[in-house]
Design a protein around this motif. Structure first.
Motif, PDB file in Angstrom:
ATOM      1  N   ILE A   1       7.651  11.647   2.963  1.00 55.73           N
ATOM      2  CA  ILE A   1       7.973  10.953   1.710  1.00 55.73           C
ATOM      3  C   ILE A   1       7.916   9.447   1.907  1.00 55.73           C
ATOM      4  O   ILE A   1       7.377   8.710   1.068  1.00 55.73           O
ATOM      5  CB  ILE A   1       9.362  11.398   1.210  1.00 55.73           C
ATOM      6  CG1 ILE A   1       9.317  12.856   0.749  1.00 55.73           C
ATOM      7  CG2 ILE A   1       9.844  10.499   0.078  1.00 55.73           C
ATOM      8  CD1 ILE A   1      10.672  13.450   0.432  1.00 55.73           C
ATOM      9  N   SER A   2       8.454   8.963   3.023  1.00 58.51           N
ATOM     10  CA  SER A   2       8.463   7.528   3.300  1.00 58.51           C
ATOM     11  C   SER A   2       7.047   6.976   3.408  1.00 58.51           C
ATOM     12  O   SER A   2       6.732   5.910   2.862  1.00 58.51           O
ATOM     13  CB  SER A   2       9.240   7.262   4.592  1.00 58.51           C
ATOM     14  OG  SER A   2       9.191   5.900   4.942  1.00 58.51           O
ATOM     15  N   SER A   3       6.173   7.698   4.104  1.00 62.76           N
ATOM     16  CA  SER A   3       4.789   7.243   4.251  1.00 62.76           C
ATOM     17  C   SER A   3       4.075   7.207   2.907  1.00 62.76           C
ATOM     18  O   SER A   3       3.348   6.257   2.599  1.00 62.76           O
ATOM     19  CB  SER A   3       4.036   8.163   5.215  1.00 62.76           C
ATOM     20  OG  SER A   3       4.541   8.045   6.521  1.00 62.76           O
ATOM     21  N   ALA A   4       4.288   8.251   2.105  1.00 62.15           N
ATOM     22  CA  ALA A   4       3.648   8.294   0.790  1.00 62.15           C
ATOM     23  C   ALA A   4       4.129   7.147  -0.092  1.00 62.15           C
ATOM     24  O   ALA A   4       3.343   6.546  -0.839  1.00 62.15           O
ATOM     25  CB  ALA A   4       3.931   9.638   0.119  1.00 62.15           C
ATOM     26  N   GLU A   5       5.418   6.815   0.006  1.00 62.01           N
ATOM     27  CA  GLU A   5       5.958   5.715  -0.784  1.00 62.01           C
ATOM     28  C   GLU A   5       5.383   4.381  -0.318  1.00 62.01           C
ATOM     29  O   GLU A   5       5.087   3.500  -1.136  1.00 62.01           O
ATOM     30  CB  GLU A   5       7.482   5.710  -0.679  1.00 62.01           C
ATOM     31  CG  GLU A   5       8.169   4.581  -1.424  1.00 62.01           C
ATOM     32  CD  GLU A   5       7.917   4.571  -2.920  1.00 62.01           C
ATOM     33  OE1 GLU A   5       8.140   3.513  -3.546  1.00 62.01           O
ATOM     34  OE2 GLU A   5       7.498   5.612  -3.475  1.00 62.01           O
ATOM     35  N   GLU A   6       5.204   4.225   0.980  1.00 63.21           N
ATOM     36  CA  GLU A   6       4.626   2.987   1.500  1.00 63.21           C
ATOM     37  C   GLU A   6       3.189   2.815   1.016  1.00 63.21           C
ATOM     38  O   GLU A   6       2.769   1.716   0.638  1.00 63.21           O
ATOM     39  CB  GLU A   6       4.677   2.986   3.029  1.00 63.21           C
ATOM     40  CG  GLU A   6       4.352   1.644   3.652  1.00 63.21           C
ATOM     41  CD  GLU A   6       4.621   1.600   5.142  1.00 63.21           C
ATOM     42  OE1 GLU A   6       4.163   0.639   5.782  1.00 63.21           O
ATOM     43  OE2 GLU A   6       5.281   2.520   5.660  1.00 63.21           O
ATOM     44  N   VAL A   7       2.431   3.912   1.018  1.00 65.24           N
ATOM     45  CA  VAL A   7       1.058   3.860   0.499  1.00 65.24           C
ATOM     46  C   VAL A   7       1.071   3.502  -0.979  1.00 65.24           C
ATOM     47  O   VAL A   7       0.293   2.659  -1.446  1.00 65.24           O
ATOM     48  CB  VAL A   7       0.339   5.208   0.728  1.00 65.24           C
ATOM     49  CG1 VAL A   7      -1.016   5.216   0.018  1.00 65.24           C
ATOM     50  CG2 VAL A   7       0.154   5.474   2.215  1.00 65.24           C
ATOM     51  N   ARG A   8       1.975   4.128  -1.736  1.00 63.58           N
ATOM     52  CA  ARG A   8       2.047   3.862  -3.178  1.00 63.58           C
ATOM     53  C   ARG A   8       2.336   2.392  -3.455  1.00 63.58           C
ATOM     54  O   ARG A   8       1.705   1.773  -4.317  1.00 63.58           O
ATOM     55  CB  ARG A   8       3.130   4.739  -3.810  1.00 63.58           C
ATOM     56  CG  ARG A   8       3.189   4.660  -5.333  1.00 63.58           C
ATOM     57  CD  ARG A   8       4.460   5.271  -5.873  1.00 63.58           C
ATOM     58  NE  ARG A   8       5.638   4.514  -5.488  1.00 63.58           N
ATOM     59  CZ  ARG A   8       6.026   3.386  -6.077  1.00 63.58           C
ATOM     60  NH1 ARG A   8       5.320   2.857  -7.065  1.00 63.58           N
ATOM     61  NH2 ARG A   8       7.118   2.760  -5.670  1.00 63.58           N
TER      62      ARG A   8
ATOM     63  N   GLU B   1      -4.892   6.186   0.473  1.00 61.27           N
ATOM     64  CA  GLU B   1      -4.402   6.479   1.824  1.00 61.27           C
ATOM     65  C   GLU B   1      -5.421   6.106   2.896  1.00 61.27           C
ATOM     66  O   GLU B   1      -5.042   5.503   3.915  1.00 61.27           O
ATOM     67  CB  GLU B   1      -4.001   7.951   1.950  1.00 61.27           C
ATOM     68  CG  GLU B   1      -3.343   8.260   3.288  1.00 61.27           C
ATOM     69  CD  GLU B   1      -2.644   9.605   3.321  1.00 61.27           C
ATOM     70  OE1 GLU B   1      -2.003   9.906   4.341  1.00 61.27           O
ATOM     71  OE2 GLU B   1      -2.741  10.353   2.334  1.00 61.27           O
ATOM     72  N   PRO B   2      -6.728   6.417   2.728  1.00 61.16           N
ATOM     73  CA  PRO B   2      -7.696   5.974   3.750  1.00 61.16           C
ATOM     74  C   PRO B   2      -7.733   4.450   3.899  1.00 61.16           C
ATOM     75  O   PRO B   2      -7.847   3.933   5.018  1.00 61.16           O
ATOM     76  CB  PRO B   2      -9.030   6.524   3.230  1.00 61.16           C
ATOM     77  CG  PRO B   2      -8.652   7.700   2.385  1.00 61.16           C
ATOM     78  CD  PRO B   2      -7.364   7.314   1.741  1.00 61.16           C
ATOM     79  N   GLU B   3      -7.639   3.725   2.778  1.00 56.69           N
ATOM     80  CA  GLU B   3      -7.633   2.257   2.850  1.00 56.69           C
ATOM     81  C   GLU B   3      -6.387   1.757   3.573  1.00 56.69           C
ATOM     82  O   GLU B   3      -6.454   0.813   4.375  1.00 56.69           O
ATOM     83  CB  GLU B   3      -7.680   1.668   1.440  1.00 56.69           C
ATOM     84  CG  GLU B   3      -9.009   1.858   0.732  1.00 56.69           C
ATOM     85  CD  GLU B   3      -8.940   1.455  -0.726  1.00 56.69           C
ATOM     86  OE1 GLU B   3      -9.997   1.124  -1.292  1.00 56.69           O
ATOM     87  OE2 GLU B   3      -7.827   1.485  -1.314  1.00 56.69           O
TER      88      GLU B   3
ATOM     89  N   SER C   1      -4.985  -0.725  10.025  1.00 59.59           N
ATOM     90  CA  SER C   1      -4.617  -0.812  11.445  1.00 59.59           C
ATOM     91  C   SER C   1      -5.822  -0.812  12.374  1.00 59.59           C
ATOM     92  O   SER C   1      -5.672  -1.036  13.581  1.00 59.59           O
ATOM     93  CB  SER C   1      -3.705   0.368  11.818  1.00 59.59           C
ATOM     94  OG  SER C   1      -2.529   0.362  11.050  1.00 59.59           O
ATOM     95  N   SER C   2      -7.007  -0.555  11.838  1.00 59.77           N
ATOM     96  CA  SER C   2      -8.181  -0.373  12.702  1.00 59.77           C
ATOM     97  C   SER C   2      -8.473  -1.566  13.606  1.00 59.77           C
ATOM     98  O   SER C   2      -8.738  -1.379  14.811  1.00 59.77           O
ATOM     99  CB  SER C   2      -9.406  -0.039  11.848  1.00 59.77           C
ATOM    100  OG  SER C   2      -9.225   1.197  11.204  1.00 59.77           O
ATOM    101  N   PRO C   3      -8.457  -2.805  13.118  1.00 60.67           N
ATOM    102  CA  PRO C   3      -8.757  -3.928  14.026  1.00 60.67           C
ATOM    103  C   PRO C   3      -7.793  -4.015  15.207  1.00 60.67           C
ATOM    104  O   PRO C   3      -8.212  -4.257  16.345  1.00 60.67           O
ATOM    105  CB  PRO C   3      -8.641  -5.151  13.110  1.00 60.67           C
ATOM    106  CG  PRO C   3      -8.920  -4.627  11.741  1.00 60.67           C
ATOM    107  CD  PRO C   3      -8.313  -3.259  11.721  1.00 60.67           C
ATOM    108  N   ARG C   4      -6.506  -3.808  14.934  1.00 61.49           N
ATOM    109  CA  ARG C   4      -5.518  -3.875  16.017  1.00 61.49           C
ATOM    110  C   ARG C   4      -5.718  -2.723  16.999  1.00 61.49           C
ATOM    111  O   ARG C   4      -5.618  -2.917  18.225  1.00 61.49           O
ATOM    112  CB  ARG C   4      -4.110  -3.836  15.429  1.00 61.49           C
ATOM    113  CG  ARG C   4      -2.994  -3.774  16.453  1.00 61.49           C
ATOM    114  CD  ARG C   4      -3.001  -4.953  17.400  1.00 61.49           C
ATOM    115  NE  ARG C   4      -1.828  -4.921  18.280  1.00 61.49           N
ATOM    116  CZ  ARG C   4      -1.768  -5.515  19.457  1.00 61.49           C
ATOM    117  NH1 ARG C   4      -2.810  -6.212  19.914  1.00 61.49           N
ATOM    118  NH2 ARG C   4      -0.669  -5.448  20.179  1.00 61.49           N
TER     119      ARG C   4
END
Length: 246
Positions: free
Chosen positions: A167-174, A180-182, A187-190
């Motif tokens: 739920i926390s992850s979904a809320e952060e994405v929202r 979600e893919p974006e 984090s990809s560069p890091r």
């Protein structure tokens, strides 16, 4: 106030023994509160808002539900009533607990505000008591009550932790406004920098080889649940460990 004995909402009669029939019921108030919380979050489910939803005066609702703690208790117990345990115990402990864990997760995902509710004391409403009887009844023939309590705590701890994180992850994405893919791609560069440094071989192995982070949420939940059930199996008497694994 010190010295004042708490009286559970479940110990208070819903309607007086005498007098006219109440205009509203606890069920109406609870259902309205859940609808509001589902749409706008728990904080939006105020007595004033609930009263407007059902066409009552805000102060009049306190005759039915004396406090916000009582309201949350009624709401939480109503949600527990959505968890289908009608067939438990069936005799197949692993299938029963798999079903129960999935039901709890599904209920939390339908009512995500429940993740914000912190209750230090069990309310012991009718739905919660039914869950205790049915779910703990799954292992009751095979274990002492203390062992049963300990294993149920492990199961509930896993389910609650996994779903809170989901739920926390979904809320952060929202909140980010990204897909979600974006959101993940940020984090990809890091990650490339860390892997390219050659200084973190375990992290690199996670990035390059691990399947678990790439599983769907459903599959991640099932994988973790199977490990928890394996732990429960190890605590059971030998004949019961062989309950059919799914």
């Amino acid at each position: 106030m010190a010295g004042v004995e708490h009286v559970s909402i479940w110990m208070r009669p819903e309607r007086p023994a005498r007098g006219p029939k109440p205009a509203y019921s606890r069920a109406q108030i609870t259902d309205a509160a859940i609808r509001i919380a589902d749409a706008e979050g728990l904080e939006a489910a105020t007595m004033r808002r609930i009263a407007a939803e059902i066409g009552a005066g805000a102060m009049s609702l306190y005759r039915y539900v004396p406090s916000r703690d009582d309201l949350i208790e009624l709401m939480a117990d109503r949600l527990m009533g959505e968890i289908d345990v009608a067939g438990l115990p069936s005799g197949d402990w692993r299938a029963d607990l798999t079903h129960y864990a999935g039901e709890v997760r599904a209920m939390w995902l339908r009512h995500r505000w429940i993740a914000t509710v912190q209750r230090s004391l069990a309310g012991l409403g009718p739905s919660q008591l039914l869950l205790i009887e049915r779910v703990m009844g799954v292992l009751d023939p095979h274990l002492s009550i203390d062992e049963n309590l300990g294993l149920m705590a492990i199961l509930h701890g896993y389910v609650e932790s996994a779903v809170r994180e989901e739920i926390s992850s979904a809320e952060e994405v929202r909140r980010s406004g990204l897909s979600e893919p974006e959101w993940m791609a940020r984090s990809s560069p890091r990650i490339r920098q860390i892997v390219g440094s050659g200084e973190y071989p375990i992290f690199t192995k996670i990035v390059m080889e691990a399947r678990h982070p790439r599983l769907s949420r459903d599959d991640q939940f099932r994988y973790g649940l199977e490990r928890v059930l394996d732990c429960i199996a190890a605590a059971l008497p030998e004949p019961r460990r062989r309950s059919r694994r799914r």
